[in-house]
Design an enzyme around this catalytic site. Structure first.
Site, PDB file in Angstrom:
ATOM      1  N   ASN A   8       0.869  -1.177   0.000  1.00 39.37           N
ATOM      2  CA  ASN A   8       0.000   0.000   0.000  1.00 39.37           C
ATOM      3  C   ASN A   8       0.905   1.226   0.000  1.00 39.37           C
ATOM      4  OD1 ASN A   8      -1.750   2.080   0.590  1.00 39.37           O
ATOM      5  ND2 ASN A   8      -2.254   1.373   2.656  1.00 39.37           N
ATOM      6  N   LYS A  10       0.099   4.277  -0.228  1.00 38.74           N
ATOM      7  CA  LYS A  10      -0.512   5.471   0.383  1.00 38.74           C
ATOM      8  C   LYS A  10      -0.287   6.686  -0.520  1.00 38.74           C
ATOM      9  CE  LYS A  10      -0.142   3.235   4.817  1.00 38.74           C
ATOM     10  NZ  LYS A  10      -0.050   3.312   6.258  1.00 38.74           N
ATOM     11  N   HIS A  93      -9.431   1.061   4.618  1.00 39.47           N
ATOM     12  CA  HIS A  93      -8.170   1.230   5.359  1.00 39.47           C
ATOM     13  C   HIS A  93      -8.421   2.176   6.527  1.00 39.47           C
ATOM     14  CE1 HIS A  93      -4.112   2.488   6.402  1.00 39.47           C
ATOM     15  NE2 HIS A  93      -3.719   1.351   5.863  1.00 39.47           N
ATOM     16  N   GLU A  95      -6.884   4.590   7.616  1.00 40.59           N
ATOM     17  CA  GLU A  95      -6.692   6.020   7.310  1.00 40.59           C
ATOM     18  C   GLU A  95      -7.908   6.591   6.568  1.00 40.59           C
ATOM     19  OE1 GLU A  95      -2.796   5.544   5.556  1.00 40.59           O
ATOM     20  OE2 GLU A  95      -2.052   4.969   7.531  1.00 40.59           O
ATOM     21  N   GLU A 163      -5.261  -5.105  10.640  1.00 34.14           N
ATOM     22  CA  GLU A 163      -4.186  -4.139  10.883  1.00 34.14           C
ATOM     23  C   GLU A 163      -4.445  -3.427  12.207  1.00 34.14           C
ATOM     24  OE1 GLU A 163      -2.283  -2.803   6.963  1.00 34.14           O
ATOM     25  OE2 GLU A 163      -4.124  -1.659   7.117  1.00 34.14           O
ATOM     26  N   GLY A 169       2.678   1.919  10.880  1.00 37.10           N
ATOM     27  CA  GLY A 169       3.682   2.977  10.806  1.00 37.10           C
ATOM     28  C   GLY A 169       4.432   3.235  12.103  1.00 37.10           C
ATOM     29  N   SER A 208       3.485  -2.421  10.245  1.00 40.42           N
ATOM     30  CA  SER A 208       4.928  -2.495  10.488  1.00 40.42           C
ATOM     31  C   SER A 208       5.570  -3.824  10.074  1.00 40.42           C
ATOM     32  CB  SER A 208       5.255  -2.174  11.954  1.00 40.42           C
ATOM     33  OG  SER A 208       4.896  -0.838  12.248  1.00 40.42           O
TER      34      SER A 208
HETATM   35  P1  PGA Z   1       2.971   0.125   7.587  1.00 38.48           P
HETATM   36  O1  PGA Z   1       1.491   0.383   7.004  1.00 38.48           O
HETATM   37  O2  PGA Z   1       3.467  -1.153   6.967  1.00 38.48           O
HETATM   38  O3  PGA Z   1       3.758   1.329   7.160  1.00 38.48           O
HETATM   39  O4  PGA Z   1       2.833   0.002   9.074  1.00 38.48           O
HETATM   40  C1  PGA Z   1       0.578  -0.674   6.851  1.00 38.48           C
HETATM   41  C2  PGA Z   1      -0.723  -0.162   6.317  1.00 38.48           C
HETATM   42  O5  PGA Z   1      -1.167   0.920   6.717  1.00 38.48           O
HETATM   43  O6  PGA Z   1      -1.350  -0.830   5.469  1.00 38.48           O
END
Ligand code: PGA
Length: 249
Positions: A8, A10, A93, A95, A163, A169, A208
């Site tokens: 992803n 983003k 997601h 976000e 997640e 992150g 992560s």
């Molecule tokens: P990350 O993000 O691997 O940077 O923790 C995962 C995600 O938001 O899908």
């Protein structure tokens, strides 16, 4: 079941990053006997990424509209994703849920549209740190699955990405046992609702995932792949994660 390793991107992805797509496509080709590889760049980058990938891996969107077309400024339909060369999409997601106020109901409508359009559909769920501390992880996942996953989806082309919000992150990941416990719980929930068909839904771990923890995570039971943010932006990191995947029973 083949593992799905999905990136992803983003809000990252400009012309200068095309070499990373090419590098990832090369890793994907090398892994094609045992894993499915998907990169979800921003919408503006999908067509170029699809050309660069040249069929060696799948390209997906990070969101789609539940509507087919019309006066929805800024939104992207599933037909547009397909037209640009995407074959998959992420919906719900955290976000999107957090910054755009997407409710389970909205996510469910998007998932239904995506599945009916023939897109591989990844539905994201996950608990906050406070919910985990309060022992609510299972109930939060139950509610999100019940309300974000519509009836009538093509389950073989559906993935649930668990997640934990606090792992995204942050560089922090749950323990292996915690990941297995949640994934086994999600599987039970899917089988309770869909019967044997619930076994064909892939359950991805996200939050992560990095080259140094991917092998351990991807070897866990009921982990059918991973959704990777930061570490999917660099072909070298992503390649190391892809190599950590393996054939599943
Ligand atoms: P990350 O993000 O691997 O940077 O923790 C995962 C995600 O938001 O899908």
């Amino acid at each position: 079941m083949r593992q799905l390793i999905a990136g992803n991107w983003k809000m990252h992805g400009l012309a200068g990053q095309l070499p990373e797509v090419l590098g990832i496509a090369t890793s994907a080709e090398a892994a094609s006997s045992y894993a499915d590889i998907l990169i979800c760049p921003p919408a503006t980058f999908i067509a170029r990424a699809a050309v660069a990938a040249a069929g060696r891996m799948a390209i997906g969107g990070q969101d789609c509209s539940a509507e087919a077309q019309g006066a929805f400024t800024g939104d992207i339909s599933t037909a547009m994703l397909l037209d640009a060369g995407a074959s998959a999409v992420i919906v719900g997601h955290s976000e999107r849920r957090h910054y755009h106020g997407e409710t389970n109901e909205i996510v469910s409508a998007k998932a239904a549209t995506a599945s009916h359009a023939g897109l591989l559909t990844i539905i994201c769920i996950g608990e906050t740190q406070a919910q985990r501390k309060a022992g609510e992880t299972f109930s939060v996942c139950d509610d999100q699955i019940a309300q974000s996953l519509p009836d009538g989806m093509n389950l073989a082309a559906t993935a649930i990405a668990h997640e934990p919000l606090w792992a995204i992150g942050s560089g922090r990941v749950p323990s292996s046992q915690e990941i297995v416990d949640v994934h086994e719980h999600i599987r039970k929930c899917l089988v309770a609702r869909f019967g044997a068909d619930g076994k064909s839904v892939r359950i991805l771990y996200g939050g992560s995932v990095k080259p140094d923890n991917a092998r351990e995570i991807l070897a866990l039971p009921e982990v059918d792949g991973a959704l990777i943010g930061g570490a999917s932006l660099k072909a070298a990191d992503f390649d190391a994660i892809v190599r950590s995947a393996g054939p599943r029973a």
